[in-house]
Scaffold this motif. Structure first.
Motif: not given
Length: 402
Positions: A120-123, A215-221
């Motif tokens: 549900d994060l932005g971008n 709020r918006d996505v900044t990274g991923a694991v």
């Protein structure tokens, strides 16, 4: 005057209403779509439209005026609230529409990431409709970092466009290889090498643990513990038949809206076609996700709504554009036990799938002649000598004479 209503204004719905008029139906036709625009092509969305090479109006299957000129009422931007087969009524926008016959061409819905892992994060974008691409497009810019989830054709096409625009792309696929569900390992190898040559990092046997950001996505694991910094995410994990309305109305569901051989559902007044519908095939049931199936099945349904009583006999074909490679696929490779590869000195390549001695399907990469010959053989139920296919000195047209 008889009224035919069609719910779902995509390729199948547009093809069905056009066929009804072509075949002489002179009653009322209403085409209902949830999106606020006329029916449009979906394949260019993740290609030319995202690249900025195609204007929105060029996506439209027909100009909006065509529908009025042909006596077809468009109800765009209207989500159907309920379907009541016993009364032959549709509820939308607080209004009740009566129909004499109904076609369901509701298409498919993209799989979404769960909110629990950051979906549900932005971008975080899908690639299913016009609105998805319009929101995503400004983020596809040089130097941006993208994570693409899913190594099927949707994900690979998105990766090709993003990389072509200068985006740093990482694509992850949970299966041991990309395209595992739909193609042979040799086709997977071809497209993996193509993407890697264009700077895409492909990680197979790798899933998503969670997305990061407030709020918006900044990274991923990732599932192997890798941490990536990302500016946007594209979810290309496949689609599901949009069967909810039919299921709520009590229609039979089996891998989509279950139809008989003539595209009729379990209700005699309701028909279905396209991505949402399954039909009898080789002793089982098949649901196809392609433009070809949407058009051909919709036209068959329209014919049978007018009493022609013909069975749907699919002749599957598909295509995918990635960088400067056009992949054309004829047939279905289900059950193959042998693969034959053909190459020429101009870079054309094709993979021919056999079950025993029978030709089932062809994957043709920049090989339009291989595709054309393979499709003609498959459509006719014929086969060819694998040794002659593999021999580049044999003119493929000679196979048609064998």
């Amino acid at each position: 005057m008889p009224h035919i209503a069609v719910i779902g204004a995509g390729q199948a719905g547009a093809s069905l209403v056009a066929r009804l008029r072509t075949k002489g139906f002179d009653g009322e036709i209403t085409l209902i779509g949830a999106e606020p625009v006329p029916p449009y092509q979906r394949p260019p969305l993740s290609k030319k439209f995202l690249l900025g090479e195609m204007a929105e109006e060029r996506l439209y299957l027909r100009p909006a005026a065509w529908y009025a000129e042909n006596g077809i009422t468009l109800r765009m931007g209207d989500a159907v609230e309920a379907l009541m087969p016993a009364a032959r009524e549709i509820v939308l926008g607080g209004e009740v529409l009566h129909y004499d016959q109904l076609a369901l061409t509701t298409g498919a819905l993209p799989r979404h990431l769960p909110a629990a892992i950051g979906g549900d994060l932005g971008n975080v974008f899908g690639v299913r409709n016009l609105a998805d691409i319009e929101i995503m497009a400004p983020h596809v810019r040089p130097g941006a970092r993208a994570l693409i989830i899913g190594g099927g054709y949707i994900g690979l096409e998105a990766a090709a466009v993003a990389a072509s625009k200068g985006v740093q792309v990482t694509l992850i696929e949970m299966a041991p290889r990309i395209l595992q569900r739909v193609a042979a390992a040799e086709t997977s190898d071809y497209f993996r090498a193509l993407h890697q040559a264009n700077g895409v990092t492909i990680l197979e046997s790798t899933g998503l643990e969670r997305l990061l950001g407030d709020r918006d996505v900044t990274g991923a694991v990732l599932s192997d513990g890798t941490h990536l910094d990302v500016d946007f995410v594209v979810v290309g994990t496949g689609i599901l038949p949009d069967e909810g309305l039919a299921e709520d109305a009590g229609l039979r569901i089996e891998n989509g809206i279950a139809c008989d051989a003539q595209c009729r559902t379990s209700d005699a007044a309701i028909w279905a076609a396209g991505d949402c519908a399954s039909f009898p095939w080789r002793g089982g049931r098949l649901r196809l996700e392609s433009v070809q199936n949407a058009i051909d099945m919709a036209e068959c349904a329209a014919d049978n709504m007018l009493g022609l009583e013909r069975d749907y006999d699919p002749k599957p074909w598909f295509w995918s554009d990635q960088y400067d490679v056009k992949l054309q696929i004829a047939g279905l490779n289900t059950g193959y036990d042998r693969l034959v590869t053909r190459r020429d000195d101009k870079g054309a390549r094709s993979h021919w799938y056999f079950a025993g001695d029978q030709l089932l399907a062809v994957d043709a990469m920049n090989d339009p002649r291989g595709y054309m010959v393979g499709k003609r053989l498959i459509d006719a139920g014929r086969t060819a000598d694998p040794a002659r296919i593999a021999d580049p000195s044999v003119d493929l047209k000679e196979l048609m004479k064998g």
